[in-house]
Design a protein around this motif. Structure first.
Motif, PDB file in Angstrom:
ATOM      1  N   VAL A 172       0.747   3.884  -5.765  1.00 58.63           N
ATOM      2  CA  VAL A 172       0.439   2.772  -4.865  1.00 58.63           C
ATOM      3  C   VAL A 172      -0.170   3.355  -3.605  1.00 58.63           C
ATOM      4  O   VAL A 172       0.370   4.309  -3.023  1.00 58.63           O
ATOM      5  CB  VAL A 172       1.707   1.965  -4.515  1.00 58.63           C
ATOM      6  N   MET A 173      -1.297   2.784  -3.196  1.00 59.49           N
ATOM      7  CA  MET A 173      -1.971   3.248  -1.983  1.00 59.49           C
ATOM      8  C   MET A 173      -2.022   2.122  -0.967  1.00 59.49           C
ATOM      9  O   MET A 173      -2.397   0.993  -1.288  1.00 59.49           O
ATOM     10  CB  MET A 173      -3.376   3.732  -2.305  1.00 59.49           C
ATOM     11  N   LEU A 174      -1.618   2.437   0.261  1.00 59.15           N
ATOM     12  CA  LEU A 174      -1.662   1.487   1.362  1.00 59.15           C
ATOM     13  C   LEU A 174      -2.889   1.787   2.210  1.00 59.15           C
ATOM     14  O   LEU A 174      -3.063   2.907   2.697  1.00 59.15           O
ATOM     15  CB  LEU A 174      -0.406   1.597   2.220  1.00 59.15           C
ATOM     16  N   GLY A 175      -3.732   0.806   2.392  1.00 57.91           N
ATOM     17  CA  GLY A 175      -4.872   0.935   3.292  1.00 57.91           C
ATOM     18  C   GLY A 175      -4.483   0.410   4.658  1.00 57.91           C
ATOM     19  O   GLY A 175      -4.191  -0.778   4.817  1.00 57.91           O
ATOM     20  N   ILE A 176      -4.439   1.290   5.640  1.00 58.38           N
ATOM     21  CA  ILE A 176      -4.060   0.892   7.000  1.00 58.38           C
ATOM     22  C   ILE A 176      -5.226   1.155   7.942  1.00 58.38           C
ATOM     23  O   ILE A 176      -6.104   1.967   7.658  1.00 58.38           O
ATOM     24  CB  ILE A 176      -2.807   1.654   7.484  1.00 58.38           C
ATOM     25  N   LEU A 177      -5.225   0.462   9.070  1.00 55.86           N
ATOM     26  CA  LEU A 177      -6.205   0.798  10.097  1.00 55.86           C
ATOM     27  C   LEU A 177      -5.947   2.232  10.554  1.00 55.86           C
ATOM     28  O   LEU A 177      -4.802   2.701  10.540  1.00 55.86           O
ATOM     29  CB  LEU A 177      -6.099  -0.157  11.278  1.00 55.86           C
ATOM     30  N   PRO A 178      -6.996   2.950  10.970  1.00 55.40           N
ATOM     31  CA  PRO A 178      -6.823   4.370  11.303  1.00 55.40           C
ATOM     32  C   PRO A 178      -6.156   4.589  12.666  1.00 55.40           C
ATOM     33  O   PRO A 178      -6.705   5.230  13.563  1.00 55.40           O
ATOM     34  CB  PRO A 178      -8.254   4.902  11.281  1.00 55.40           C
TER      35      PRO A 178
ATOM     36  N   ASP B 215      -0.833   7.329   0.090  1.00 59.00           N
ATOM     37  CA  ASP B 215      -0.453   7.130  -1.291  1.00 59.00           C
ATOM     38  C   ASP B 215       0.988   7.559  -1.546  1.00 59.00           C
ATOM     39  O   ASP B 215       1.505   8.479  -0.923  1.00 59.00           O
ATOM     40  CB  ASP B 215      -1.410   7.854  -2.241  1.00 59.00           C
ATOM     41  N   VAL B 216       1.612   6.833  -2.464  1.00 60.85           N
ATOM     42  CA  VAL B 216       3.001   7.098  -2.831  1.00 60.85           C
ATOM     43  C   VAL B 216       3.149   6.825  -4.322  1.00 60.85           C
ATOM     44  O   VAL B 216       2.500   5.918  -4.864  1.00 60.85           O
ATOM     45  CB  VAL B 216       3.967   6.225  -2.003  1.00 60.85           C
ATOM     46  N   GLU B 217       3.990   7.617  -4.972  1.00 61.62           N
ATOM     47  CA  GLU B 217       4.222   7.430  -6.405  1.00 61.62           C
ATOM     48  C   GLU B 217       5.567   6.753  -6.615  1.00 61.62           C
ATOM     49  O   GLU B 217       6.584   7.204  -6.090  1.00 61.62           O
ATOM     50  CB  GLU B 217       4.189   8.775  -7.133  1.00 61.62           C
ATOM     51  N   LEU B 218       5.572   5.678  -7.397  1.00 60.04           N
ATOM     52  CA  LEU B 218       6.790   4.904  -7.643  1.00 60.04           C
ATOM     53  C   LEU B 218       7.128   4.922  -9.136  1.00 60.04           C
ATOM     54  O   LEU B 218       6.233   4.979  -9.985  1.00 60.04           O
ATOM     55  CB  LEU B 218       6.603   3.455  -7.184  1.00 60.04           C
ATOM     56  N   ASP B 219       8.413   4.853  -9.432  1.00 58.06           N
ATOM     57  CA  ASP B 219       8.874   4.792 -10.819  1.00 58.06           C
ATOM     58  C   ASP B 219       9.014   3.336 -11.251  1.00 58.06           C
ATOM     59  O   ASP B 219       9.753   2.564 -10.626  1.00 58.06           O
ATOM     60  CB  ASP B 219      10.236   5.482 -10.964  1.00 58.06           C
TER      61      ASP B 219
ATOM     62  N   LEU C 255      -1.491  -3.109   8.348  1.00 55.52           N
ATOM     63  CA  LEU C 255      -1.739  -3.027   6.908  1.00 55.52           C
ATOM     64  C   LEU C 255      -2.891  -3.940   6.516  1.00 55.52           C
ATOM     65  O   LEU C 255      -2.884  -5.130   6.839  1.00 55.52           O
ATOM     66  CB  LEU C 255      -0.470  -3.414   6.143  1.00 55.52           C
ATOM     67  N   GLU C 256      -3.864  -3.379   5.816  1.00 54.40           N
ATOM     68  CA  GLU C 256      -5.022  -4.164   5.392  1.00 54.40           C
ATOM     69  C   GLU C 256      -5.048  -4.436   3.894  1.00 54.40           C
ATOM     70  O   GLU C 256      -5.331  -5.543   3.463  1.00 54.40           O
ATOM     71  CB  GLU C 256      -6.321  -3.449   5.781  1.00 54.40           C
ATOM     72  N   ASN C 257      -4.759  -3.413   3.100  1.00 58.50           N
ATOM     73  CA  ASN C 257      -4.967  -3.561   1.669  1.00 58.50           C
ATOM     74  C   ASN C 257      -3.984  -2.679   0.905  1.00 58.50           C
ATOM     75  O   ASN C 257      -3.474  -1.686   1.454  1.00 58.50           O
ATOM     76  CB  ASN C 257      -6.408  -3.149   1.322  1.00 58.50           C
ATOM     77  N   ILE C 258      -3.695  -3.053  -0.312  1.00 57.29           N
ATOM     78  CA  ILE C 258      -2.858  -2.253  -1.201  1.00 57.29           C
ATOM     79  C   ILE C 258      -3.620  -2.066  -2.501  1.00 57.29           C
ATOM     80  O   ILE C 258      -4.141  -3.039  -3.066  1.00 57.29           O
ATOM     81  CB  ILE C 258      -1.507  -2.945  -1.480  1.00 57.29           C
ATOM     82  N   VAL C 259      -3.719  -0.831  -2.970  1.00 56.54           N
ATOM     83  CA  VAL C 259      -4.361  -0.539  -4.247  1.00 56.54           C
ATOM     84  C   VAL C 259      -3.309   0.058  -5.174  1.00 56.54           C
ATOM     85  O   VAL C 259      -2.629   1.020  -4.816  1.00 56.54           O
ATOM     86  CB  VAL C 259      -5.550   0.422  -4.081  1.00 56.54           C
ATOM     87  N   VAL C 260      -3.175  -0.521  -6.337  1.00 58.08           N
ATOM     88  CA  VAL C 260      -2.227  -0.049  -7.353  1.00 58.08           C
ATOM     89  C   VAL C 260      -3.019   0.603  -8.484  1.00 58.08           C
ATOM     90  O   VAL C 260      -4.036   0.069  -8.928  1.00 58.08           O
ATOM     91  CB  VAL C 260      -1.369  -1.209  -7.886  1.00 58.08           C
TER      92      VAL C 260
END
Length: 995
Positions: A859-865, A944-948, A968-973
């Motif tokens: 799971v990737m979190l898109g955040i403002l920089p 990015d973070v890895e989840l079970d 938080l802007e976007n989440i990519v799975v």
């Protein structure tokens, strides 16, 4: 939006209008009035007449009042003439005839002091305050009383703006709203002090455009030019200026410059690296006399140089920059940090002695600032500080993200905290000079973060040439007056009000739409860091979508131009049409170049058409600038649009305009078929690998394209067929001169559950190109809940605002920040000063997702920089799935400060769209070719973070606030590098129509 004025009735029959709006100012409750709060166009009971039937009220000022007040009063008289055709005479006298406007400063104007003594006005709410004013009808008169010099000036210009003269009437040719009659409703209006004390701009990077314009129009960057700027600032209720400094000296190039600034009422300063009221040019022109810019080896001469600067300016209103950087805005000294810190301590001590000797006062009584810029940030972090009465001027990262919030340990310091902020940049990480690329929502988010953490003494904004940055300048100066008045949900209200104040109510929504979009699209990728490879040409129709939005915006702006009245067309070109159409043109040049390069690699003859389109747009760009520099406004802005903005391959401005690389295809002598499919840049029949469309997903029900193109001259016929009845083709034959696109869809009703495959054959004569088709279909989840996901396990996106649940904790909660970022809005924390939390007691967002298999999921979190704004505790956010233990991510990991300092050197790029190795350096500060990706250039950082995932099916993805500054802007799975794109897979919400 119409909001009523809050009133109180008192027995003498006068309305007391509590802190309201001044056509763009706001009241403490955050309400915005888009119509005048006290100016009327028809007489009403007890109203005061400014002008009617060709007769105007006279304006009285005490001849002993401040020169700037008297001058502003004369402007008001002229403004009445601009509006009505009848001038309101300004009279310097203390004997007033009835039916007049009386303007003056408490303690300086006998007119005002007499009204106070006679109990005709109550100034208890403004007396002794900073830049406050009162406007009140008293008997047959209208009184404008200021708490100080600028308070009175602001009150006078308040009336000017309310009657219909925009602060931008000269600097943007904003039309004056005409009316033969003007009245002021009987009542009392009090404007409290601004929340930010010093509010101003820095003219910088002013060559070639601003410098050439000033020399052509005024004969130089001189007092004639600066007085127009002083007036603009005062009309915007701003008070502070850093003057142009590229080889220029405000105090010496024209001796009237500081005199006029003081007369007008502008506080003058010098930039972050020009101490003690001395410009850099003043040193370079005396270098032989002064010696090296080295305090260790040349202290005596530099002390003398500093002393002379202060003695020259001591009688004016200054805000003195202290400290020292190297010669020419570079790091100081050859020693290590410890040596440089000690040198800076010695510099500041010496400068304080000089201030004491020149002013003959305790230095604590003289306003000073110390700019914590570039390497000085590192010294500050290491413990270097300055006396408590000096304002600490923190900085952004040069591209609009602040490097520090106000430290808790500094918020009570006597000198307070300030902010130096860029909406223009010439330097690292890259130039951002040409056009406005800063959105109003971004400005509000960053300045709110600064203000709420105590940064409220100084806001100074690098605005480059001033034009074409009018809109962000206007917003920042008004927002600084009362930041609480414009919460996130009212940024569009501000833009609508700005548009209405210049172009009228009829066109306000359309204008606001265009200016909001062009700046937002520019923030996707600023023009100077455009690259043909940025947007994907083969995945998710990304480049097509970007092109469509830019072209629609340009068309929208052009169509609106036809509706704009003649007297507003020059303003419209400057503020709306040019930035929108020219930005769209530059964006399309790079999109066309990118497609040209790809098509040339594939052998398409249509590549040549794209090269021709890029060249056409290149010429159009020049024509648009020529119009700006030429006939627009009768030639008033000649040379103002000179910045080269196409062809950057290093951080600094190129020597000349240059198209990105374009390629020409030499066509075969006979027609020859080529085939390209969505999802890959390969082309057939020449590619070695088999052609295959991306996997079709029964939950997403995609449509994919196949391009049949010509590599030669003439035309050819082709046929298309599928070996499975559930494969649907948009066409089964065609004739191709250059290229033809067919679409592939599946008949999902004709398919059961499971995995499926088939083949499409594209034929031309003896040439056959087989295209593999793969599909997956499962049983739909039995739920009415809205969710994201797919059957195939492919990448999918979730907009941050697409949550299923928003759970606050204590006073902290996630809120929508509309129009911030790349799409319709981001999620941020309110208040931004919330205490950091542990996941168990943190506000969280929950998202429903469908995952087709039990497995490790990225799971990737898109955040403002967001920068490392609070290094004492991190920049953290947490993620979990279902009831699993949340995983905490520190957004500082792999974060590179714009200046390459003080943050870890492990530079992480996102897994999504990653064109470079993870350890590749992101910034090009020393002339290296621009790299394609960085969180600064992209205005987005990926974590990015890895989840079970324990079981297949519906799950709850949870995002927890740990530290409040992250947005938080976007989440990519399941990010998929094989289908790289800039924005990621477009979000698809399932069950969106179910209740």
């Amino acid at each position: 939006m119409m909001i009523g004025i809050r009133v109180k009735l008192i027995f003498i029959g006068v309305f007391i209008m509590e802190t309201g709006v001044v056509n763009g100012q706001f009241n403490p409750e955050g309400e915005r009035l888009t119509t005048p709060a006290y100016v009327q166009y028809q007489s009403s009971s007890s109203s005061f007449c400014i002008v009617n039937k060709g007769k105007a009220a006279k304006i009285y000022v005490d001849p002993e009042d401040w020169p700037g007040v008297i001058r502003a009063a004369a402007d008001l008289g002229d403004d009445v003439k601009k509006v009505s055709g009848t001038s309101a005479e300004m009279i310097r006298d203390v004997s007033v005839k009835k039916g007049s406007i009386i303007a003056g400063t408490i303690g300086r104007s006998r007119l005002i002091d007499r009204l106070i003594a006679e109990n005709k006005i109550d100034v208890s709410g403004i007396k002794g305050q900073w830049e406050s004013f009162l406007i009140q009808t008293v008997g047959n008169d209208l009184v404008i009383a200021g708490s100080d010099k600028r308070g009175t000036i602001f009150g006078i210009y308040d009336v000017s703006e309310k009657i219909g003269v925009s602060p931008w009437y000269w600097w943007a040719d904003a039309p004056v709203k005409k009316s033969k009659s003007l009245f002021v409703k009987a009542g009392r209006y009090v404007q409290p002090s601004p929340k930010v004390k010093y509010r101003g701009i820095f003219i910088n990077d002013e060559e070639p455009s601003f410098g050439q314009w000033s020399r052509a129009k005024f004969g130089g960057i001189n007092s004639k030019m600066y007085t127009t700027m002083f007036e603009l600032l005062l009309r915007l209720k701003a008070n502070y200026l850093w003057p142009a400094m590229w080889g220029k000296s405000f105090n010496e190039d024209d001796s009237l410059n500081p005199v006029k600034a003081d007369e007008y009422g502008i506080v003058m300063g010098t930039s972050h690296h020009e101490p003690m009221m001395r410009s850099h040019k003043e040193y370079t022109s005396r270098k032989a006399e002064v010696g090296d810019w080295n305090f260790v080896t040349n202290e005596k001469n530099l002390r003398k140089f500093f002393t002379e600067g202060l003695e020259r300016n001591r009688s004016f209103d200054n805000l003195i920059t202290i400290g020292m950087r190297g010669d020419g805005d570079v790091a100081m000294g050859d020693g290590d940090d410890a040596a440089n810190i000690q040198t800076l301590r010695n510099v500041v001590s010496a400068q304080r002695d000089i201030i004491k000797n020149v002013y003959r006062k305790d230095p604590a009584e003289i306003p000073q600032l110390w700019a914590i810029f570039t390497e000085v940030q590192r010294y500050y972090d290491a413990g270097l500080t300055v006396p408590d009465d000096v304002t600490l001027l923190f900085c952004d990262n040069n591209w609009g993200y602040i490097r520090r919030t106000g430290p808790l340990t500094e918020r009570q310091r006597k000198g307070g905290l300030g902010m130096y902020y860029h909406i223009d940049m010439n330097g690292g990480p890259w130039n951002d000079r040409w056009i406005n690329t800063t959105t109003i929502p971004k400005l509000r988010e960053q300045f709110n973060l600064a203000y709420q953490t105590g940064i409220d003494r100084i806001w100074i904004v690098n605005v480059g040439d001033l034009k074409p940055k009018e809109l962000p300048i206007d917003f920042i100066m008004r927002y600084a007056w009362n930041p609480e008045a414009i919460p996130a949900e009212k940024t569009m209200d501000y833009t609508l009000g700005w548009a209405e104040s210049i172009f009228g109510k009829e066109h306000a929504k359309e204008v606001a739409s265009v200016v909001s979009k062009y700046s937002k699209y520019n923030l996707w990728r600023k023009p100077e860091v455009q690259d043909p490879r940025i947007f994907s040409l083969v995945n998710y129709h990304e480049a097509d979508s970007v092109l469509k939005q830019w072209q629609e915006l340009a068309a929208e702006a052009e169509a609106l131009e036809k509706k704009i009245p003649a007297d507003a067309k020059d303003a419209y070109y400057q503020l709306v049409l040019y930035p929108a159409k020219a930005s769209a043109g530059v964006a399309e040049i790079y999109l066309a170049a990118g497609r040209n390069n790809l098509y040339a690699k594939q052998g398409r003859v249509s590549a040549n058409d794209l090269a021709a389109r890029a060249r056409q747009l290149f010429e159009l760009d020049q024509q648009l600038s020529d119009r700006y520099n030429g006939p627009m406004a009768g030639g008033k802005w000649k040379n103002m649009m000179q910045d080269i903005h196409i062809g950057y391959d290093r951080w600094n401005m190129p020597d000349k305009r240059k198209l990105p690389e374009l390629k020409e295809v030499v066509a075969h002598s006979l027609p020859a078929m080529g085939v390209a499919v969505e999802g890959t840049e390969q082309a057939w029949p020449s590619a070695n690998e088999k052609a295959a469309l991306p996997v079709f997903d029964g939950l997403l029900k995609q449509r994919y394209f196949i391009d049949v193109f010509n590599k030669g001259t003439g035309d050819f016929n082709f046929t298309a067929s599928a070996d499975q009845p559930w494969i649907r083709l948009s066409k089964k034959q065609g004739t191709v001169a250059k290229e033809d696109r067919l679409f592939v869809e599946l008949d999902w009703n004709a398919m059961g559950n499971g995995q499926f495959s088939g083949i499409i054959e594209i034929k031309q004569g003896n040439i056959v190109v087989p295209v593999n088709v793969a599909a997956v279909k499962q049983v739909l989840p039995d739920t009415k809940e809205k969710f994201y996901g797919n059957f195939s396990g492919a990448e999918f996106s979730i907009p941050a605002r697409g949550f299923a649940a928003n759970i606050p904790s204590g006073q902290a909660k996630w809120i929508l920040l509309p129009d911030l970022g790349r799409s319709a809005g981001n999620m941020g924390i309110h208040p931004v000063t919330a205490v950091s939390a542990e996941p168990a007691n943190a506000p969280r967002l929950e998202y429903k997702v469908y995952l087709p298999a039990s497995d490790k999921t990225t799971v990737m979190l898109g955040i403002l920089p967001t920068q490392d704004v609070n290094p004492e505790r991190g920049l953290r956010i947490a993620v979990s799935i279902d009831g699993a233990e949340p995983k905490v991510i520190d957004a500082r990991k792999g974060l590179v400060d714009t200046f390459g300092e003080y943050t870890p050197a492990n530079l992480a790029l996102s897994k999504v769209l990653k064109p470079l190795p993870r350890a590749e350096k992101q910034y090009a500060l020393s002339g290296a070719r621009m790299l394609r990706r960085s969180d600064v250039f992209d205005n987005l950082r990926w974590l990015d973070v890895e989840l079970d995932v324990k079981t297949a099916g519906l799950h709850t993805l949870k995002v927890f606030m740990i530290d409040p500054e992250l947005v938080l802007e976007n989440i990519v799975v399941n990010p998929d590098n094989k289908r790289a794109s800039y924005f990621g897979a477009p979000p698809v919400l399932h069950n969106a129509d179910k209740k």
